[in-house]
Design a protein around this motif. Structure first.
Motif, PDB file in Angstrom:
ATOM      1  N   LEU A 121     -46.696 -12.372 -63.274  1.00  0.00           N
ATOM      2  CA  LEU A 121     -47.020 -12.412 -61.840  1.00  0.00           C
ATOM      3  C   LEU A 121     -46.030 -13.278 -61.062  1.00  0.00           C
ATOM      4  O   LEU A 121     -45.849 -13.071 -59.847  1.00  0.00           O
ATOM      5  N   ALA A 122     -45.370 -14.213 -61.753  1.00  0.00           N
ATOM      6  CA  ALA A 122     -44.262 -14.933 -61.105  1.00  0.00           C
ATOM      7  C   ALA A 122     -43.141 -13.948 -60.793  1.00  0.00           C
ATOM      8  O   ALA A 122     -42.511 -14.028 -59.723  1.00  0.00           O
ATOM      9  N   ARG A 126     -41.934  -9.882 -54.235  1.00  0.00           N
ATOM     10  CA  ARG A 126     -42.597  -9.932 -52.917  1.00  0.00           C
ATOM     11  C   ARG A 126     -41.846 -10.859 -51.962  1.00  0.00           C
ATOM     12  O   ARG A 126     -41.684 -10.566 -50.764  1.00  0.00           O
ATOM     13  N   THR A 127     -41.388 -12.011 -52.492  1.00  0.00           N
ATOM     14  CA  THR A 127     -40.680 -12.971 -51.642  1.00  0.00           C
ATOM     15  C   THR A 127     -39.357 -12.373 -51.151  1.00  0.00           C
ATOM     16  O   THR A 127     -38.993 -12.519 -49.972  1.00  0.00           O
ATOM     17  N   LEU A 128     -38.646 -11.693 -52.056  1.00  0.00           N
ATOM     18  CA  LEU A 128     -37.387 -11.056 -51.635  1.00  0.00           C
ATOM     19  C   LEU A 128     -37.659 -10.009 -50.561  1.00  0.00           C
ATOM     20  O   LEU A 128     -36.901  -9.882 -49.587  1.00  0.00           O
ATOM     21  N   ASN A 129     -38.754  -9.246 -50.734  1.00  0.00           N
ATOM     22  CA  ASN A 129     -39.123  -8.251 -49.719  1.00  0.00           C
ATOM     23  C   ASN A 129     -39.416  -8.930 -48.375  1.00  0.00           C
ATOM     24  O   ASN A 129     -38.939  -8.504 -47.325  1.00  0.00           O
ATOM     25  N   GLN A 177     -51.500 -26.396 -62.256  1.00  0.00           N
ATOM     26  CA  GLN A 177     -51.602 -26.711 -60.827  1.00  0.00           C
ATOM     27  C   GLN A 177     -50.843 -25.690 -59.990  1.00  0.00           C
ATOM     28  O   GLN A 177     -49.706 -25.337 -60.327  1.00  0.00           O
ATOM     29  N   PRO A 178     -51.454 -25.257 -58.845  1.00  0.00           N
ATOM     30  CA  PRO A 178     -50.760 -24.281 -57.984  1.00  0.00           C
ATOM     31  C   PRO A 178     -49.356 -24.730 -57.593  1.00  0.00           C
ATOM     32  O   PRO A 178     -48.423 -23.914 -57.559  1.00  0.00           O
ATOM     33  N   GLN A 179     -49.165 -26.038 -57.296  1.00  0.00           N
ATOM     34  CA  GLN A 179     -47.828 -26.469 -56.870  1.00  0.00           C
ATOM     35  C   GLN A 179     -46.814 -26.408 -58.006  1.00  0.00           C
ATOM     36  O   GLN A 179     -45.632 -26.124 -57.784  1.00  0.00           O
ATOM     37  N   ASP A 234     -44.481 -17.806 -52.082  1.00  0.00           N
ATOM     38  CA  ASP A 234     -45.738 -18.116 -51.375  1.00  0.00           C
ATOM     39  C   ASP A 234     -46.733 -18.662 -52.407  1.00  0.00           C
ATOM     40  O   ASP A 234     -47.295 -17.904 -53.193  1.00  0.00           O
ATOM     41  N   ARG A 235     -46.911 -19.976 -52.391  1.00  0.00           N
ATOM     42  CA  ARG A 235     -47.756 -20.622 -53.399  1.00  0.00           C
ATOM     43  C   ARG A 235     -49.167 -20.030 -53.424  1.00  0.00           C
ATOM     44  O   ARG A 235     -49.719 -19.745 -54.480  1.00  0.00           O
ATOM     45  N   ASP A 236     -49.738 -19.858 -52.246  1.00  0.00           N
ATOM     46  CA  ASP A 236     -51.127 -19.409 -52.189  1.00  0.00           C
ATOM     47  C   ASP A 236     -51.260 -17.945 -52.643  1.00  0.00           C
ATOM     48  O   ASP A 236     -52.242 -17.562 -53.284  1.00  0.00           O
ATOM     49  N   ARG A 237     -50.263 -17.126 -52.302  1.00  0.00           N
ATOM     50  CA  ARG A 237     -50.310 -15.726 -52.739  1.00  0.00           C
ATOM     51  C   ARG A 237     -50.180 -15.639 -54.262  1.00  0.00           C
ATOM     52  O   ARG A 237     -50.904 -14.888 -54.923  1.00  0.00           O
TER      53      ARG A 237
END
Lengths: 413, 413
Positions: free
Chosen positions: B100-101, B107-110, B389-391, B7-10
């Motif tokens: 944090l990555a 978090r993504t796996l969850n 950059q976020p992306q 989740d890029r924004d998270r």
């Protein structure tokens, strides 16, 4: 007259006596201008001159004039002298030799009962070194009109004491307006403060003039970056450019041999951290040449090289000339008088340019002026280890004596 | 699984939340190791990991391990992470992104209900920057066995506080012996801290290893002399020689393009006075290359150039190697895993060497290790203006996610 010689041992003993005032542990002297030690040195000089029959005058810059009367009091005197103030880690000879050589000339003339048509004056110029109060060559500069009198008197040291107040405190704020008197000629004896005479083996340098001087501040701006992660081709390394500029400056000086000298004496790196490519460098540059045209051309060529290097390396550079002192050519007649005296005395001699500034360089703007250099060991000066040989000091003093006698038209009484 | 994305924004919001701890006026972060701000950052990370269902362990160097359980608890986990401490004028991303990555991967796996055969661990390594306590990469270095545990714990800051005492004070002196656990692999995501990815336009760097590093102190000794009175041919100018050495070092690096980098980051001149020829100069030199043989040859060639320059200019020079870190080659399988993930995700990528040291360079000595770089603006780091950059951060995190899932054998529950 041709057999007249100074007393080598008396000159040496006088120098050693003076050196006891402000003596340093490493064999030098520390007498900053207008300190108690400067006053003590002046007082000793005044006493010695009084004992030699001289009349003493002091001007409002504290310059001291010891006059040996001539047969014709209406003629401007032939003057000689230098300074008694020193660098903080100064030697026994820089300046002091020029003053005490003048005293030795007077003593020798007295010993041999020589009178001169013109009066002879031995001068102590105030604050030649410029260490405690800026600028240097203060007393001679005000006398010659290159430094404003009120500006000089109002200059303050790091503690806030002014020149004027300190002159009054030590009793050398004289009544005479600085520059009111004039001279028929001014002749200064000085150690060379460079290695040229020692290298050539000549005890006498006939000083034909003084180099001009230009100081430049060079500011190079690139970009701080990580020394590990920034490829060579992506760098804007201010120190790498400054190194090329330093090499270029040296090449320019060699290309104008033998008279040009050029030095990067100061260099400041920011941030000055091993693993950061430096983004800012400042260079403090000193360029000298006896010819004003060449001196100017050297500066312009250096600026072009800096611009070329900075452009190629994608950096900004600013080159600013922050000080300029034009070359001085000494009076041809005075130089000939000194050269003739050296020849007649059969001392080895050579023409030489002064690389440093001296009181004589100021005087040259107002009166016919010449200088005599003698060697100092290793060319070392502004250093407690400054050293000169008694026979060389006596040789220079003999040349001074004979040049003064010629200019002042001496004869045995 | 192939459609799994972070989740890029998270990720961005999490980075910005962390950056508030020790935030600086110019938009950076200042969290020196084992300060109250470092404790606050660790506490926040531990809270987030707990909310994500991880078990927390802390070792006696204060390294924090947040474990997401796998299907088979007996297999060594796949670990990822970096550091939360910063430079005094640090940015928001150096180190923090890698930690944090790792959290974003968990978090993504969850979110997508993905289980893995092996456990996954997100690690915070203690004192990577080495600013407050030397040396840097302290936690990972002790873990990997390159730094002695007791030596590390006894290191003191400028105020005399030790690492051990400060770990206890902030509550991160854990019970586990540092290095007692092991990993199946360690994968670290990090900003590049250099300009290569930005220049090439690739969001992903496949880090194949880290350059070796050699630091040299160069001491050049000539002779102080008067800049005006000393002819060019009589000089022993230490700065002029140092400038030639600086130019020679740059030439050597260019001759070993594209991988060699060499920098004179520090230069000290004595006496550093414009009108004195400098008698002493010290250079602080940094040389890096990915091949130990070439790195050694570069150092030897530089020493020869220094000796040649000093000899020609009648100076003394001493070149001393004061630091050496051998090159690191990352595990070929780990590098392939990262490269394969980038290819499948269709991100632009390129192989890249790390120019800086990282926790992963320590880990590589003990466990199969890989790294992922993402671009940072202008290659700028160790600077409050550090920016990414976020992306790009999300792209790097997606590559990390897929590499971890592959190594840990993930599957949807």
């Amino acid at each position: 007259m041709a057999n007249l010689r100074v007393d080598r041992d008396r000159l040496w003993a006088t120098l050693m006596d003076m050196a006891r005032i402000g003596a340093t542990a490493k064999g030098g002297s520390c007498r900053l201008a207008l300190t108690d030690d400067d006053k003590a040195a002046r007082d000793l000089f005044v006493r010695w001159c009084g004992e030699a029959g001289c009349r003493i005058a002091v001007d409002d810059l504290g310059n001291v004039f010891a006059t040996r009367a001539g047969r014709n009091a209406s003629l401007p005197p032939i003057a000689t002298g230098s300074h008694l103030d020193t660098q903080p880690h100064g030697g026994k000879f820089d300046g002091v030799y020029g003053v005490l050589a003048g005293l030795e000339v007077v003593r020798t003339l007295n010993d041999h009962d020589v009178s001169t048509e013109r009066p002879i004056e031995v001068v102590v110029w105030t604050n030649e070194e410029g260490v405690r109060f800026a600028p240097g060559v203060m007393g001679s500069g005000v006398f010659a009109g290159t430094i404003d009198r009120d500006h000089a008197l109002s200059q303050r040291d790091a503690r806030g004491c002014s020149v004027g107040a300190e002159l009054a405190r030590i009793g050398y704020a004289g009544p005479e307006a600085c520059g009111a008197r004039t001279f028929g000629a001014f002749l200064e004896a000085h150690i060379e403060q460079g290695p040229i005479l020692e290298m050539s083996g000549h005890p006498i340098g006939i000083v034909t003039g003084a180099q001009g001087l230009a100081w430049y501040d060079v500011c190079v701006v690139g970009e701080d970056a990580h020394a590990g992660t920034t490829p060579m081709t992506a760098r804007r390394d201010a120190l790498s450019a400054a190194a090329e500029m330093t090499v270029a400056l040296e090449e320019l000086a060699h290309a104008h041999a033998p008279h040009a000298v050029a030095t990067v004496g100061g260099l400041e790196v920011s941030p000055n951290s091993r693993n950061t490519i430096p983004g800012h460098v400042r260079l403090a540059v000193d360029v000298r040449h006896p010819d004003a045209t060449v001196l100017g051309a050297l500066g312009e060529a250096f600026e072009r090289r800096c611009a070329e290097i900075a452009g190629r390396k994608r950096l900004a550079v600013n080159v600013e000339r922050v000080e300029y002192v034009p070359p001085v050519a000494f009076d041809a007649d005075c130089v000939d008088t000194v050269r003739g005296a050296a020849r007649r005395l059969e001392h080895g001699y050579q023409d030489i340019m002064s690389g440093a500034g001296h009181d004589a360089c100021q005087l040259a703007r107002r009166v016919p002026t010449g200088m005599i250099f003698v060697p100092c060991a290793g060319g070392l000066s502004h250093n407690e280890a400054e050293s000169a040989q008694p026979q060389d000091l006596a040789a220079g003093c003999d040349v001074l004596l004979h040049a003064i006698v010629e200019r002042a038209r001496g004869q045995h009484r």
